[in-house]
Design a protein around this motif. Structure first.
Motif, mmCIF file in Angstrom:
data_model
loop_
_atom_site.group_PDB
_atom_site.id
_atom_site.type_symbol
_atom_site.label_atom_id
_atom_site.label_comp_id
_atom_site.label_asym_id
_atom_site.label_seq_id
_atom_site.Cartn_x
_atom_site.Cartn_y
_atom_site.Cartn_z
ATOM 1 N N UNK A 82 0.695 -1.281 0.025
ATOM 2 C CA UNK A 82 -0.178 0.045 0.019
ATOM 3 C C UNK A 82 1.116 1.381 -0.053
ATOM 4 N N UNK A 83 1.944 1.132 0.895
ATOM 5 C CA UNK A 83 2.885 2.288 0.759
ATOM 6 C C UNK A 83 3.849 2.545 -0.396
ATOM 7 N N UNK A 84 4.031 1.364 -0.895
ATOM 8 C CA UNK A 84 5.079 1.250 -2.109
ATOM 9 C C UNK A 84 4.232 2.044 -3.189
ATOM 10 N N UNK A 85 2.706 1.443 -3.338
ATOM 11 C CA UNK A 85 1.934 2.155 -4.216
ATOM 12 C C UNK A 85 1.774 3.417 -4.495
ATOM 13 N N UNK A 86 1.726 4.202 -3.192
ATOM 14 C CA UNK A 86 1.515 5.661 -2.920
ATOM 15 C C UNK A 86 2.874 6.299 -3.455
ATOM 16 N N UNK A 87 3.884 5.853 -2.736
ATOM 17 C CA UNK A 87 5.188 6.493 -3.215
ATOM 18 C C UNK A 87 5.572 6.105 -4.444
#
Length: 470
Positions: A82-87
């Motif tokens: 989820x955080x990789x996708x946002x970044x």
């Protein structure tokens, strides 16, 4: 382990803030903190998951027995990605927009700036070059615009002290211009991507504060310049064997590039897809136009690399890695629950988004502005509103709904507060490197001007929010 992860983040922030002294690249530090944080998190994954996501984890197990392997797969698939996708969405947006800038710059689409500011009068040159910086940074991004405008200024102004004064005004104009659009600064892109702001509302509120934050310090800095500058106008940039575009072809490419960037908010509103997809679409169209206009040179293998695009390229890569590292680091700290606890303390003891914004601005002047911004917005989710819309939330809670005052105060304060000292934002670091400027000189000659512009701009933003709310 929560304490260890937070201490690593704080140590990383300290090292990033002092990178101009340690000479360690900020991007390397940010990536290190982000990666090590997630490794430590997954080592104690069961404790964190049962504390923050117990129901989701039980549903994921679907009756199976908990195990170390299962919790690692849960973290990898349901939390970390989820955080990789946002970044990744932010990094891809930066990659696309900075590539657009480099294509335009390679083809001389910004040569008109040097023609427009052709004067020895200090006031006219200062206002012309900062106005161009303000406008371009609002449509492109502040770091690339700063690098490009500093290069133009460096080739024109011969006195080093005069270059430093004009360079400070360029840095302030770039940050002011970049902060009032959702595509001009990574912080705006993140707020827009997470649904905290809409493009039109964000620009409508921040346009006047950004204008004040540019005009006030530029006027003050202009008073320290002599009536006439020591300038020398170099020959036109060499375009012999790397592009043969005429003026109209360059105008067409500029319209395609800038017009495409203007269309990205509309693309996002229509499709609801991530803004980076619209930016990649614009890049692809501009890329095709570039190859059509330069097909003869490309077929003859005559394209060369010049100094300015290589500077933009390396600076862009470092910025993208830095953004990725900071966002991953903020993600792992958010998953420990520390940021939610900090938000609860702020709600109980401060309970004022403008005081929070002012503190964030001051902190941005010492630490890295983007890191402070990410810390602030990671503490609060975008609040849901009732069926009646944003006005269903009132008082303090209304500041955290979409287009609430909190997001605008954070975006403006961290962008302009980051100019209080030159090493806390990438644009200031670019000036330090190019002109070999010391922090002490900036502190004596520019900090008070930047402070006045930021404080007055924040006051204008508060007045706008107050009048339009009540």
């Amino acid at each position: 382990m929560t304490l260890v992860i937070v201490l690593i983040l704080l140590l990383g922030c300290l090292l990033i803030a002092t990178s101009h002294l340690t000479k360690v690249n900020k991007a390397a530090l940010a990536v290190f903190v982000g990666t090590v944080g997630w490794v430590l998190y997954i080592c104690y994954g069961t404790d964190f998951v049962m504390s923050q996501h117990p129901h989701e984890y039980m549903a994921y197990l679907a009756g199976d027995s908990p195990s170390s392997r299962a919790v690692k797969f849960f973290i990898s698939e349901n939390i970390f990605l989820k955080y990789v996708g946002k970044a990744a969405a932010i990094v891809l947006f930066l990659l696309a927009t900075m590539s657009i800038v480099e294509i335009l710059n390679n083809n001389g689409c910004f040569d008109f700036v040097g023609e427009w500011i052709r004067t020895r009068n200090s006031k006219r040159l200062l206002w012309s070059i900062t106005l161009a910086t303000f406008i371009i940074s609002a449509n492109l991004d502040n770091l690339t615009t700063t690098t490009m405008m500093l290069t133009i200024m460096h080739n024109i102004v011969q006195s080093r002290r005069q270059r430093m004064v004009v360079g400070c005004a360029i840095v302030l104009a770039a940050n002011a211009g970049g902060c009032f659009t959702v595509i001009g600064d990574p912080a705006g892109v993140i707020l827009w991507g997470m649904g905290a702001v809409s493009a039109t509302n964000f620009s409508a509120y921040l346009a006047l504060p950004a204008l004040v934050a540019w005009v006030v310090p530029t006027y003050i800095l202009g008073r320290s310049l002599p009536e006439h500058l020591d300038v020398e106008w170099p020959a036109a940039p060499y375009r012999g064997d790397d592009t043969n575009l005429n003026r109209w072809q360059r105008i067409v490419m500029l319209i395609v590039g800038i017009g495409g960037l203007w269309f990205i908010p509309t693309f996002h509103n229509i499709t609801k897809l991530s803004p980076f997809l619209g930016a990649l679409c614009v890049l692809s169209v501009l890329w095709v136009v570039n190859e059509i206009f330069n097909h003869k040179l490309m077929n003859a293998d005559q394209m060369i690399l010049r100094k300015e695009p290589r500077i933009l390229q390396y600076g862009s890569i470092q910025l993208m890695l830095f953004v990725m590292g900071v966002m991953l680091a903020m993600g792992v700290v958010q998953e420990t629950g520390v940021l939610a606890m900090a938000a609860g303390w702020m709600d109980a003891h401060v309970h004022n988004v403008w005081a929070f914004g002012a503190f964030a601005g001051l902190l941005s002047g010492v630490l890295d502005a983007f890191t402070v911004m990410m810390t602030g917005i990671s503490m609060y989710p975008v609040a849901e509103v009732g069926a009646d819309g944003a006005m269903a939330a009132t008082g303090y809670a209304a500041a955290f709904v979409q287009n609430g005052a909190f997001w605008k105060a954070m975006a403006f304060s961290t962008a302009m507060g980051g100019c209080l000292l030159c090493f806390s934002n990438p644009c200031g670091l670019a000036l330090m490197k190019m002109e070999r400027m010391h922090v002490g000189w900036y502190l004596r000659n520019c900090t008070l001007s930047a402070f006045a512009g930021w404080l007055l701009g924040l006051g204008v933003l508060w007045l706008e929010c107050y009048l339009l709310t009540y």
